[in-house]
Structure formats: C-alpha cells, structure tokens
Design an enzyme around this catalytic site. Structure first.
Site, short mmCIF file in Angstrom:
data_model
loop_
_atom_site.label_atom_id
_atom_site.label_comp_id
_atom_site.label_asym_id
_atom_site.label_seq_id
_atom_site.Cartn_x
_atom_site.Cartn_y
_atom_site.Cartn_z
N ARG A 97 1.52 -5.63 -5.06
CA ARG A 97 1.48 -6.74 -3.99
C ARG A 97 1.85 -8.05 -4.37
NH1 ARG A 97 -0.57 -4.76 1.03
NH2 ARG A 97 -1.98 -2.90 0.50
N GLY A 150 0.74 -1.12 0.27
CA GLY A 150 0.04 -0.12 -0.14
C GLY A 150 0.95 1.33 -0.12
N ASP A 195 5.24 -7.84 5.63
CA ASP A 195 5.34 -8.97 4.57
C ASP A 195 6.53 -8.67 3.47
OD1 ASP A 195 3.43 -10.35 5.84
OD2 ASP A 195 1.62 -9.39 4.70
N LYS A 227 8.04 0.70 5.85
CA LYS A 227 7.04 1.75 5.31
C LYS A 227 5.62 1.07 5.49
CE LYS A 227 4.17 0.05 2.72
NZ LYS A 227 3.51 -0.72 1.51
N THR A 228 4.67 1.70 6.00
CA THR A 228 3.15 1.41 5.83
C THR A 228 2.52 2.31 6.92
OG1 THR A 228 1.53 -0.06 6.86
CG2 THR A 228 3.65 -0.21 7.85
N ASP A 271 0.03 1.80 8.28
CA ASP A 271 -0.66 1.11 9.38
C ASP A 271 0.04 1.38 10.71
OD1 ASP A 271 -2.21 0.53 7.49
OD2 ASP A 271 -2.04 -1.87 7.90
P1 FBP Z 1 0.60 -2.06 3.77
O1 FBP Z 1 0.74 -2.98 4.79
O2 FBP Z 1 1.09 -2.69 2.41
O3 FBP Z 1 1.42 -0.75 3.81
O4 FBP Z 1 -0.86 -1.61 3.21
C1 FBP Z 1 -1.71 -1.00 4.38
C2 FBP Z 1 -3.15 -0.71 3.93
O5 FBP Z 1 -3.04 0.57 3.41
C3 FBP Z 1 -4.17 -1.11 4.88
O6 FBP Z 1 -4.16 -0.06 5.85
C4 FBP Z 1 -5.28 -1.58 4.19
O7 FBP Z 1 -6.06 -2.26 4.73
C5 FBP Z 1 -4.82 -2.16 2.74
O8 FBP Z 1 -3.43 -1.59 2.64
C6 FBP Z 1 -5.64 -2.00 1.72
O9 FBP Z 1 -4.99 -2.60 0.41
P2 FBP Z 1 -5.33 -2.14 -1.03
O10 FBP Z 1 -4.46 -0.85 -1.28
O11 FBP Z 1 -4.73 -3.30 -1.67
O12 FBP Z 1 -6.77 -1.93 -1.08
#
Ligand code: FBP
Length: 546
Positions: free
Chosen positions: A142, A78, A173, A199-200, A202
């Site tokens: 991803r 993300g 991951d 990075k994230t 979250d």
């Molecule tokens: P990462 O763990 O890859 O940083 O992504 C986090 C996130 O933004 C979560 O908060 C959310 O649930 C998910 O990605 C959404 O995924 P997508 O971008 O595939 O819709």
C-alpha cells in the site's frame, strides 16, 4: 508447488476474451473527454493527459509489426481474485505482439518500483499462476506513489530494464497515482507510459465506462456462499441472530450484492444511512424493530448484514472524521511528539466541543481506529472496527429496555462474523478469470498503441465474453477534486451505492418482506465447471445496473 485436482483442471482453463481482440486489432478513437467534475482544476493539474479520447479496439485485418517491448507491473492495495489472470493476460498480450517482449514484476507493491525490487516473469512462472487467486506471484503493498523522488527512482529502473510502460493494477487511490505518474513521465518526455487496471473487491471503482472492478464478482460469491450457510444454520437451529460484517471500506456494494444473493432479514446500506441522516441509535432501533417483529411470530433468529464502512456514513461520525483529518493534518508535527498513551486525550482536547463529545462517547477501540491507525492513504481502517459486535451489543441493550416496557417478549442470542479476507484470494470465478485476462490483453494493446494515462476497459460485461467491448478510458476523465489530509487533491471519484440505481431499488422493494419472512436463499459455492447458467453468471448488481 503442490496443487489440488481442481487447481490442475483450473490451470488448463482458457479464459474467454472479446472476439474483437482475439486476432489482429485496429484502434478507433472517440471524442475528447472531460473530467467528471472540477474540469478547470483537473485540466490545469494534468495539462498533458487531460481531454484524451476514449479508445476502442476493433477487429483489424492484419497484425501490425510491433517491435519487442518490455513492461513492468505493480499489484497495489488489497488482494482481489483475478490479479494473476490480469498478469497472464498482459504476458500473453505482449508475447503475441512480439515474442521477444519481456514482463517484469515489481515486488511487494509500488515500493518495488521505487526500491528496484523486481523479477522477470517468464512463461514457467506465469503458467503456475494462471486462473489462481491471490497476488502472491509478486506480492502487493500500500505504499503511496506520489512524490517526485519516487517517480524519478522508478524512472531509473525503467531505463535500466528498458521498460516501455508500467501497468498499475489497483483501486481508485492507486489508479489516481498511476495518472499522476503518467502525467509526470509525459511532461518530462521520458518515453515511459503508464496504464491502470481497475481492481478492488469493494466494487467502488466503476463509472459509465468501467462497469465493474475485478474481484467483486468472486468475493461476493464467496461471501454469499457462507452467508447462505449461516442462514441455513440459523433456520435449522432457530436460536441465533447472526450479525455479519462485510468488507467494502467506503461503499456498501459488497453488502448490497450479498443481500441480493442471500435475502437476509436486515441489511444496512451506509449510503442510505447517510442520506436519511440517521444516528447510530436510529440504526440500532431499525434492527431491533425487525428482531421484535420476527419474535412476535415466534422467529427468534435471523441475519443482519453490516457494511464495514457503516460507521463512516453515520453523518455525525462523518463530520467528526472530517474534523479529525483537518486537525491532525494541521498539527501533525506536534501530534507525532505526543506519547502514545496521551494521543487520544490530545485528540479529544483539540476537537470542537460537539465532535469531542461524540469522540468521547465511542467505545475505546473505535475512537482509536478513527484517530490513530490510518492506512498510508489516510483511510480509516474500517476492517479493524468491530461494528458487528458493537451493533449486536447495542441491539441487545435496546431489547432489554423494551422487555422491561413490555414491548418485546422474545429471545435474542447473537453470533457475529466478519467476512473480508476470506474472499480476497479465492480462485477467480469464470467471470473474473475471463474479465481479468481480457483486461490484461487490452492493457498490452494500449501500450503497443502508445497510450499513457489510460485505464484498461472491458465493457458490455453482462453479455457473453465474445461480445465484450475492449478499449481504454483516460483516467483524468474519472477525476474530481477532494479533500485529502487537509488539502484539495485530484482523485478518481469513488462510486458509492446509488439509491436511485437498479440494485438498490430492487432491494428496497423486497426488504420489508425479507425482514419478517424467512426468505433466505442459499447460493452454494462458486461452480467452475458445468452449465453456463450456473458457472458464468455476472453479479446481480451488474445485471440490475444494465
Ligand atoms: P483496495 O481498496 O486496496 O482494493 O482494498 C480493499 C479492502 O479489501 C477493503 O475492503 C478493506 O477495508 C481493506 O482493503 C483492508 O485493508 P488491509 O488489506 O490493508 O487490511
């Protein structure tokens, strides 16, 4: 590219870096490390990259003579504000060491490495993206990088482009995959190093040595601005309860940080729901009680913050997901052949009676998400589950029952919102701009020092940037064994909200008051230029943790 005046001013912003890496550096090595748990297993799986020391960059006396070297970068998962600054930091970092060094960007995430899709990132391109949000410079994806064939395909392109190191900018991951790749390339003596960057949005990729993942600061500031605006709207109109779901797939850090910034009436923290072994009905009752208490004071409005991962923390649903994972892993081939409209039925028929009963009681959209629509890492895509709507409906039902029983005499009208994608590509705050650029500069130094299997680390981040500490942490030190798709796998341990940690304890000491009173705080938008106390503040989480 057409750009706004703010973007123009922002592109001239020079990110701050730790004083120790402004000029020449020298590397100092600490003690050997161990993984956070399951040491024997992790050591066996990573014989070449296990136990390496933490390294720190200190001020050196003269620049070492570094031969030109090429680096390939991957943005994974993300989007998170500041990704472009990590890249500009890497670019400037490798050019400072030798102006003939080159940077390649693999396109569309890890698949770019495997499919040999790349561009060379030159200064013209980099300059367009400095201090901007988004990952659009090369795109993200991803794709899981975990098969030997993928590693070998990656190696081919590294050899062709004379790439000395790959930097994977990703979450837990992706950095787990980075570590596996580093181990593989080292074991095969390929000479290709692999470095990770945390990075994230979250905020769940952190530990003693990685204080925060980038993007969390900006994203939570963006969400808090809009939550504050909603609170002000609620306090002006005095007629709605706003249910607001916030991103954060597994951990509730984003929700907790936004609660600390905006002081809403009700905040659910998934980790607490699990620790207290609460059911969905317990959660609904808790919200309904706050609504009733405010109604008794004539306050028929309020705000409720809901972490998107809440559903997975409810113990009964967690057990259901665990059984689903094992059952689907064991029956994958058969399950793939089942017609789409029969899949839910198949799942229900293959679960234990207790879990089948819970599965069948869930709204159709939720059961579908839990069982069928996982991301490539096997994660439930909680961003697609409308928990905010589900809770608002369930609270309404409960209050209607209480009304009949004479326990509730107020009004309850709701609005619901989901804030996630709105914050992931925001222009990075000064904190993220500085932090990310520094992470990139440090990654370049790690490569020049011959390191592999390390994550770039910048610490002491509640202090001014000049005092930040720069270095590298072996990724194996962050690992433990966890069950994934029915098998035990080495993975970076996710950081969940600690219920005995400073941020949660502060929140818990205030929430009873925030529930009843209207104690809203309206933080307003991120400020990029102005006094340091307005522009350079780290998150409340970081401040309360340190
Ligand atoms: P990462 O763990 O890859 O940083 O992504 C986090 C996130 O933004 C979560 O908060 C959310 O649930 C998910 O990605 C959404 O995924 P997508 O971008 O595939 O819709």
């Amino acid at each position: 590219m057409n750009i706004s005046q703010l973007q123009k001013a922002r592109s001239a912003y020079q990110p701050k870096v730790p004083a120790s890496i402004e000029g020449a550096t020298k590397l100092s090595e600490g003690k050997a490390t161990q993984s956070v748990a399951d040491q024997d297993d992790i050591k066996k799986l990573f014989p070449n990259t296990y136990g390496m020391p933490i390294v720190t960059f200190e001020k050196g006396s003269s620049d070492a003579n570094v031969e030109a070297f090429n680096v390939g970068i991957i943005l994974s998962g993300g989007q998170a504000p500041g990704g472009h600054n990590v890249i500009s930091g890497i670019f400037d970092g490798i050019k400072r060491l030798n102006k003939d060094s080159k940077l390649y960007g693999f396109l569309g995430g890890p698949s770019g490495l495997v499919d040999h899709k790349y561009i060379e990132l030159t200064s013209d391109i980099i300059d367009e993206y400095r201090n901007t949000g988004g990952f659009d410079i090369i795109g993200s994806g991803r794709t899981k990088l975990e098969e030997v064939e993928q590693f070998d395909k990656g190696l081919e392109i590294c050899k062709k482009l004379n790439i000395k190191a790959i930097i994977i900018i990703g979450g837990d991951d992706s950095n787990t995959n980075a570590c596996v790749l580093a181990e593989y390339y080292l074991a095969k003596k390929t000479g290709v190093q692999v470095i990770g960057c945390p990075k994230t949005i979250d905020g769940d990729l952190k530990n003693e040595m990685i204080e925060t993942s980038f993007g969390f600061d900006t994203a939570t500031k963006v969400y808090s601005e809009v939550i504050g605006n909603i609170e002000r709207d609620a306090n002006s109109a005095k007629k709605y309860w706003h249910f607001i779901k916030l991103m954060g797939r597994s951990a509730s850090h984003v929700t907790l940080e936004c609660a600390l910034q905006t002081q809403p009436n009700v905040t659910l923290i998934g980790e607490e729901v699990e620790a207290k072994n609460q059911s969905l009905d317990d959660v609904v009752t808790y919200i309904a009680e706050a609504v009733a208490a405010r109604a008794a004071k004539g306050l028929n409005f309020g705000t409720v913050l809901v972490p998107e991962g809440l559903i997975e923390f409810i113990p009964a649903i967690k057990k259901l997901i665990a059984e689903l994972n094992d059952m689907l892993a064991a029956n994958q081939a058969e399950f793939d052949k089942v017609a789409d409209d029969k899949k839910i039925e198949y799942v229900a028929n293959h679960l234990s009676a207790a879990n089948a009963a819970i599965f069948n009681s869930l709204p159709a959209g939720v059961s579908r998400q839990l069982a069928l629509e996982r991301d490539p890492h096997g994660n439930v895509q909680v961003s697609l589950i409308e928990t905010e709507q589900l809770l608002a409906d369930m609270v309404a039902k409960k209050l209607a029952e209480w009304k009949k029983e004479g326990k509730f005499a107020g009004k309850f009208a709701t609005q619901h919102h989901f804030f996630g994608y709105e914050g992931r590509c925001a222009a990075p705050s000064n904190f993220d701009a500085d932090y990310c650029y520094s992470l990139g500069r440090v990654a370049a130094l790690l490569i020049a020092s011959g390191k592999t299997g390390y994550m770039s680390s910048v610490r002491n981040t509640t202090k001014p940037a000049a005092e930040w500490l720069a270095g590298g942490i072996p990724i194996t030190a962050m690992m433990n064994m966890e069950k994934r798709n029915g098998k035990m796998k080495p993975v970076i341990q996710k950081a969940l909200v600690k219920l005995d940690g400073g941020p949660f304890k502060y929140f818990a000491s205030k929430r009873a008051e925030w529930a009843i009173e209207t104690a809203f705080v309206y933080p307003g938008p991120i400020q990029y230029f102005g006094p340091s106390e307005v522009c350079d503040q780290p998150t409340k989480t970081l401040t309360l943790e340190h």
